[in-house]
Design a protein around this motif. Structure first.
Motif, PDB file in Angstrom:
ATOM      1  N   VAL A  84       0.793  -1.228   0.000  1.00 18.51           N
ATOM      2  CA  VAL A  84       0.000   0.000   0.000  1.00 18.51           C
ATOM      3  C   VAL A  84       0.826   1.280   0.000  1.00 18.51           C
ATOM      4  CG1 VAL A  84      -1.606   1.295   1.457  1.00 18.51           C
ATOM      5  CG2 VAL A  84      -1.921  -1.137   1.125  1.00 18.51           C
ATOM      6  N   GLY A  85       0.257   2.299  -0.666  1.00 25.54           N
ATOM      7  CA  GLY A  85       0.724   3.676  -0.577  1.00 25.54           C
ATOM      8  C   GLY A  85      -0.481   4.551  -0.292  1.00 25.54           C
ATOM      9  N   VAL A  86      -0.316   5.572   0.552  1.00 24.00           N
ATOM     10  CA  VAL A  86      -1.416   6.479   0.892  1.00 24.00           C
ATOM     11  C   VAL A  86      -1.047   7.883   0.436  1.00 24.00           C
ATOM     12  CG1 VAL A  86      -2.778   7.488   2.776  1.00 24.00           C
ATOM     13  CG2 VAL A  86      -2.153   5.069   2.852  1.00 24.00           C
ATOM     14  N   HIS A  87      -2.001   8.560  -0.160  1.00 21.06           N
ATOM     15  CA  HIS A  87      -1.805   9.927  -0.669  1.00 21.06           C
ATOM     16  C   HIS A  87      -2.960  10.791  -0.166  1.00 21.06           C
ATOM     17  CE1 HIS A  87      -0.756  13.076  -3.577  1.00 21.06           C
ATOM     18  NE2 HIS A  87      -2.054  13.176  -3.800  1.00 21.06           N
ATOM     19  N   GLN A  88      -2.638  11.978   0.330  1.00 24.43           N
ATOM     20  CA  GLN A  88      -3.679  12.912   0.773  1.00 24.43           C
ATOM     21  C   GLN A  88      -3.902  13.948  -0.315  1.00 24.43           C
ATOM     22  OE1 GLN A  88      -2.892  15.017   4.418  1.00 24.43           O
ATOM     23  NE2 GLN A  88      -4.931  15.920   4.477  1.00 24.43           N
ATOM     24  N   TYR A 119      -6.320   8.784   0.067  1.00 21.80           N
ATOM     25  CA  TYR A 119      -6.490   7.717  -0.917  1.00 21.80           C
ATOM     26  C   TYR A 119      -5.489   6.619  -0.620  1.00 21.80           C
ATOM     27  CZ  TYR A 119      -9.482  10.944  -3.322  1.00 21.80           C
ATOM     28  OH  TYR A 119     -10.514  11.795  -3.624  1.00 21.80           O
ATOM     29  N   TRP A 120      -6.001   5.399  -0.555  1.00 23.31           N
ATOM     30  CA  TRP A 120      -5.223   4.205  -0.243  1.00 23.31           C
ATOM     31  C   TRP A 120      -5.120   3.409  -1.545  1.00 23.31           C
ATOM     32  CZ3 TRP A 120      -5.630   1.304   4.877  1.00 23.31           C
ATOM     33  CH2 TRP A 120      -5.178  -0.005   4.782  1.00 23.31           C
ATOM     34  N   TYR A 121      -3.899   3.224  -2.034  1.00 22.09           N
ATOM     35  CA  TYR A 121      -3.660   2.503  -3.281  1.00 22.09           C
ATOM     36  C   TYR A 121      -2.923   1.215  -2.965  1.00 22.09           C
ATOM     37  CZ  TYR A 121      -4.317   7.267  -5.000  1.00 22.09           C
ATOM     38  OH  TYR A 121      -4.803   8.523  -5.240  1.00 22.09           O
ATOM     39  N   GLY A 122      -3.360   0.132  -3.553  1.00 23.49           N
ATOM     40  CA  GLY A 122      -2.697  -1.142  -3.331  1.00 23.49           C
ATOM     41  C   GLY A 122      -3.018  -2.112  -4.442  1.00 23.49           C
ATOM     42  N   TRP A 126       4.676 -10.213 -11.675  1.00 20.77           N
ATOM     43  CA  TRP A 126       4.455  -9.692 -10.331  1.00 20.77           C
ATOM     44  C   TRP A 126       4.276  -8.191 -10.385  1.00 20.77           C
ATOM     45  CZ3 TRP A 126       6.375  -6.382  -6.653  1.00 20.77           C
ATOM     46  CH2 TRP A 126       5.887  -6.578  -5.350  1.00 20.77           C
ATOM     47  N   PHE A 127       3.401  -7.674  -9.524  1.00 20.69           N
ATOM     48  CA  PHE A 127       3.107  -6.243  -9.490  1.00 20.69           C
ATOM     49  C   PHE A 127       2.872  -5.846  -8.044  1.00 20.69           C
ATOM     50  CE2 PHE A 127       0.673  -2.386  -9.937  1.00 20.69           C
ATOM     51  CZ  PHE A 127       1.168  -1.808 -11.100  1.00 20.69           C
ATOM     52  N   GLY A 128       3.492  -4.755  -7.590  1.00 23.51           N
ATOM     53  CA  GLY A 128       3.254  -4.335  -6.211  1.00 23.51           C
ATOM     54  C   GLY A 128       4.122  -3.174  -5.770  1.00 23.51           C
ATOM     55  N   ARG A 129       4.074  -2.902  -4.452  1.00 20.49           N
ATOM     56  CA  ARG A 129       4.848  -1.826  -3.808  1.00 20.49           C
ATOM     57  C   ARG A 129       4.649  -0.501  -4.527  1.00 20.49           C
ATOM     58  NH1 ARG A 129       9.079  -6.154  -3.444  1.00 20.49           N
ATOM     59  NH2 ARG A 129       8.941  -6.900  -1.312  1.00 20.49           N
ATOM     60  N   LEU A 130       3.440  -0.020  -4.485  1.00 19.43           N
ATOM     61  CA  LEU A 130       3.127   1.175  -5.257  1.00 19.43           C
ATOM     62  C   LEU A 130       2.886   2.396  -4.393  1.00 19.43           C
ATOM     63  CD1 LEU A 130      -0.230   1.432  -4.986  1.00 19.43           C
ATOM     64  CD2 LEU A 130      -0.057  -0.495  -6.513  1.00 19.43           C
ATOM     65  N   GLY A 131       2.963   3.541  -5.050  1.00 22.26           N
ATOM     66  CA  GLY A 131       2.693   4.817  -4.414  1.00 22.26           C
ATOM     67  C   GLY A 131       2.215   5.805  -5.465  1.00 22.26           C
ATOM     68  N   VAL A 132       1.618   6.892  -5.006  1.00 26.48           N
ATOM     69  CA  VAL A 132       1.058   7.897  -5.916  1.00 26.48           C
ATOM     70  C   VAL A 132       1.500   9.280  -5.470  1.00 26.48           C
ATOM     71  CG1 VAL A 132      -1.098   8.968  -6.721  1.00 26.48           C
ATOM     72  CG2 VAL A 132      -0.933   6.480  -6.550  1.00 26.48           C
ATOM     73  N   SER A 168      -3.335   9.181 -13.910  1.00 24.01           N
ATOM     74  CA  SER A 168      -4.789   9.372 -13.843  1.00 24.01           C
ATOM     75  C   SER A 168      -5.069  10.867 -13.713  1.00 24.01           C
ATOM     76  CB  SER A 168      -5.363   8.634 -12.631  1.00 24.01           C
ATOM     77  OG  SER A 168      -6.759   8.876 -12.506  1.00 24.01           O
ATOM     78  N   ASP A 169      -6.209  11.282 -14.201  1.00 23.38           N
ATOM     79  CA  ASP A 169      -6.630  12.683 -14.078  1.00 23.38           C
ATOM     80  C   ASP A 169      -7.196  12.990 -12.702  1.00 23.38           C
ATOM     81  OD1 ASP A 169      -5.921  13.329 -16.714  1.00 23.38           O
ATOM     82  OD2 ASP A 169      -7.886  12.725 -17.482  1.00 23.38           O
ATOM     83  N   ARG A 170      -7.497  11.954 -11.938  1.00 26.73           N
ATOM     84  CA  ARG A 170      -8.111  12.167 -10.620  1.00 26.73           C
ATOM     85  C   ARG A 170      -7.511  11.198  -9.601  1.00 26.73           C
ATOM     86  NH1 ARG A 170     -11.246   9.239 -13.950  1.00 26.73           N
ATOM     87  NH2 ARG A 170     -12.183   7.451 -12.995  1.00 26.73           N
ATOM     88  N   PRO A 171      -7.534  11.568  -8.342  1.00 25.24           N
ATOM     89  CA  PRO A 171      -6.913  10.702  -7.331  1.00 25.24           C
ATOM     90  C   PRO A 171      -7.677   9.400  -7.095  1.00 25.24           C
ATOM     91  CG  PRO A 171      -8.034  12.522  -6.266  1.00 25.24           C
ATOM     92  CD  PRO A 171      -8.093  12.787  -7.748  1.00 25.24           C
TER      93      PRO A 171
END
Length: 176
Positions: free
Chosen positions: A7-11, A17-20, A70-76, A100-103
């Protein structure tokens, strides 16, 4: 349940927003966490939102192109110049980028960087994205082999779609 790993979290404003990543075995594991689940097939990038960090709403499950293996360890991070939300993850044999144009999601594949300058072996182990108060975003990582060293790589300021020369910020200790 939140199906989201690496997971990565972006405010963005007053919303988090929680991305995973959702893997195929996530629902079975949620039903019975005491069982081993072998299904690690990539199902998509999940985006959840929250105003209070307690209650989360699923916004999207994206499956951009070029997400083989494999896909993972992401952040925005948000790039003010391009007005795009940029996702960086391990995938497609390197550092995978989508925008992306939006979060809240709707990520589209942009490119993959297969050799990260300044990092031993040219690829990352554990990684995350950090965005500083001045808007600049950084990849914070270990190398893929010998995770004792930590690196900080600025993402290209114009669009955040490439990692630039890494700086070794810590040597020794930690997970091998």
């Amino acid at each position: 349940p939140i199906y989201s790993q690496g997971v990565g979290v972006h405010q963005d404003g007053d919303t988090y927003y929680w991305y995973g990543v959702k893997y195929g075995g996530a629902p079975a594991y949620a039903m019975n966490p005491s069982n081993d689940v072998d299904d690690t097939s990539f199902q998509g990038i999940t985006t959840y939102s929250s105003k209070d960090l307690v209650n989360w709403k699923l916004e999207a499950t994206d499956r951009p192109s070029n997400t083989s293996g494999w896909f993972g360890r992401l952040g925005v991070a948000y790039n003010a110049t391009t007005r795009k939300y940029v996702l960086a993850a391990q995938g497609n044999g390197g550092l995978y980028f989508a925008t992306s144009d939006r979060p809240s999601g709707g990520f589209t594949y942009s490119n993959t960087q297969t050799n990260l300058p300044g990092i031993v072996n040219g690829s990352t182990g554990d990684q995350t994205i950090f965005q500083d108060d001045d808007g600049q975003a950084y990849l914070v990582s270990s190398s893929s082999m010998g995770r004792a060293n930590r690196y900080v790589s600025p993402l290209r300021a114009t669009d955040f779609l490439a990692a630039e020369n890494a700086v070794l910020v810590y040597r020794g200790g930690g997970r091998q």
